[in-house]
Design a protein around this motif. Structure first.
Motif, PDB file in Angstrom:
ATOM      1  N   LYS A   7       0.831  -1.198   0.000  1.00 39.05           N
ATOM      2  CA  LYS A   7       0.000   0.000   0.000  1.00 39.05           C
ATOM      3  C   LYS A   7       0.867   1.250   0.000  1.00 39.05           C
ATOM      4  O   LYS A   7       1.938   1.285   0.602  1.00 39.05           O
ATOM      5  CB  LYS A   7      -0.910   0.030   1.237  1.00 39.05           C
ATOM      6  CG  LYS A   7      -2.005  -1.016   1.243  1.00 39.05           C
ATOM      7  CD  LYS A   7      -2.884  -0.849   2.485  1.00 39.05           C
ATOM      8  CE  LYS A   7      -4.035  -1.856   2.502  1.00 39.05           C
ATOM      9  NZ  LYS A   7      -4.883  -1.670   3.699  1.00 39.05           N
ATOM     10  N   GLY A  40       0.144   4.741   1.392  1.00 38.93           N
ATOM     11  CA  GLY A  40      -0.900   5.376   2.188  1.00 38.93           C
ATOM     12  C   GLY A  40      -2.056   4.416   2.357  1.00 38.93           C
ATOM     13  O   GLY A  40      -1.875   3.267   2.758  1.00 38.93           O
ATOM     14  N   ASP A  41      -3.240   4.857   1.998  1.00 38.66           N
ATOM     15  CA  ASP A  41      -4.421   4.000   2.082  1.00 38.66           C
ATOM     16  C   ASP A  41      -4.707   3.263   0.775  1.00 38.66           C
ATOM     17  O   ASP A  41      -5.635   2.460   0.700  1.00 38.66           O
ATOM     18  CB  ASP A  41      -5.656   4.830   2.466  1.00 38.66           C
ATOM     19  CG  ASP A  41      -5.556   5.401   3.874  1.00 38.66           C
ATOM     20  OD1 ASP A  41      -4.915   4.745   4.728  1.00 38.66           O
ATOM     21  OD2 ASP A  41      -6.096   6.503   4.119  1.00 38.66           O
ATOM     22  N   LYS A  42      -3.900   3.571  -0.263  1.00 38.14           N
ATOM     23  CA  LYS A  42      -4.158   2.994  -1.577  1.00 38.14           C
ATOM     24  C   LYS A  42      -3.410   1.682  -1.752  1.00 38.14           C
ATOM     25  O   LYS A  42      -2.191   1.616  -1.567  1.00 38.14           O
ATOM     26  CB  LYS A  42      -3.742   3.971  -2.681  1.00 38.14           C
ATOM     27  CG  LYS A  42      -4.056   3.474  -4.089  1.00 38.14           C
ATOM     28  CD  LYS A  42      -3.659   4.506  -5.135  1.00 38.14           C
ATOM     29  CE  LYS A  42      -3.998   4.016  -6.531  1.00 38.14           C
ATOM     30  NZ  LYS A  42      -3.580   5.011  -7.565  1.00 38.14           N
ATOM     31  N   LYS A  43      -4.140   0.630  -2.105  1.00 34.42           N
ATOM     32  CA  LYS A  43      -3.537  -0.674  -2.333  1.00 34.42           C
ATOM     33  C   LYS A  43      -2.980  -0.710  -3.766  1.00 34.42           C
ATOM     34  O   LYS A  43      -3.723  -0.630  -4.736  1.00 34.42           O
ATOM     35  CB  LYS A  43      -4.561  -1.792  -2.122  1.00 34.42           C
ATOM     36  CG  LYS A  43      -3.956  -3.187  -2.122  1.00 34.42           C
ATOM     37  CD  LYS A  43      -5.000  -4.251  -1.820  1.00 34.42           C
ATOM     38  CE  LYS A  43      -5.396  -4.253  -0.365  1.00 34.42           C
ATOM     39  NZ  LYS A  43      -6.295  -5.388  -0.035  1.00 34.42           N
TER      40      LYS A  43
END
Length: 238
Positions: free
Chosen positions: A12, A14-17
């Protein structure tokens, strides 16, 4: 057991996979092409394999020659025999081609590796690494320097990037030289014609492998179902 394996890798930003349960395997002296459009996570995977700073998987394993290398630093992975040709070659301006090729292996015969890269030693050994070199020449010299390390695994990130059509075959010849030299190769590219030289291929889309098999099969799938970073359901993760 595979010589090189990535198992259920999740990464990931940040919050992005970016990578979502990715798994691939590569055998000894085998070229495995990883196809994907820009933005699908190909270079991110390369950085994870090398252990670049800021690139540590959330979960999953990177296994090389039977050893999990997740926690090893770049120099430790290099010591094991993992190396990488970056999409943008590292620039050492103002040194000769000879010194560039032997920078990390003083015992290497630079003439031998230039010849493997399709470059005539008499013409290139004393040339300087500078802007007088064409993009194709620079790519081949960079690959010759990687060949000189005799890597067990070579990660080639878009080795054909920025290369004109006349130089493409030269780059293909160098990629094949890695295999002849005994290296396993992870060939990262967005061009299906480059992937066709591989022993096997996989397509990466949306952080997942959506198709694996023969290069011809994967190239056809890629051409017919290229998704633009999964903005729609064209690939559907089949």
């Amino acid at each position: 057991m595979s010589f090189f394996e990535i198992k259920d890798l999740i990464f990931k930003a940040g919050d992005k996979k970016i990578l979502d349960g990715l798994s691939i395997t590569t055998g000894h002296s085998e070229i495995h092409a990883l196809l994907g459009t820009n933005g699908t996570g190909k270079s991110t995977l390369a950085y994870l394999i090398m252990g670049c700073e800021g690139y540590k998987p959330v979960s999953g394993e990177i296994i090389f020659d039977g050893k999990v290398v997740n926690d090893l630093k770049i120099h430790e992975r290099a010591h094991l025999g993992i190396t990488m040709a970056w999409q943008e070659p590292v620039r050492f301006e103002g040194i000769s081609v000879k010194d560039y090729i032997t920078l990390k292996n003083k015992d290497a015969n630079p003439s031998h590796y230039l010849e493997m890269a399709g470059l005539h030693p008499a013409f290139y050994l004393q040339r300087m690494v500078d802007k007088s070199l064409s993009g194709g020449e620079r790519k081949r010299i960079e690959l010759a320097s990687i060949l000189a390390l005799n890597p067990k695994l070579a990660v080639l990130d878009e080795p054909d990037s920025g290369i004109d059509m006349l130089s493409t075959q030269d780059i293909i010849n160098v990629i094949n030289a890695f295999k002849k030299n005994g290296s396993a190769v992870l060939l990262i590219t967005h061009r299906e014609e480059i992937a066709l030289i591989a022993d096997k291929a996989s397509q990466l889309c949306g952080g997942k492998i959506v198709c694996s098999g023969s290069p011809g099969k994967v190239a056809e799938y890629y051409k017919s179902r290229q998704c633009l970073v999964c903005r729609d359901e064209v690939c559907a993760y089949v």
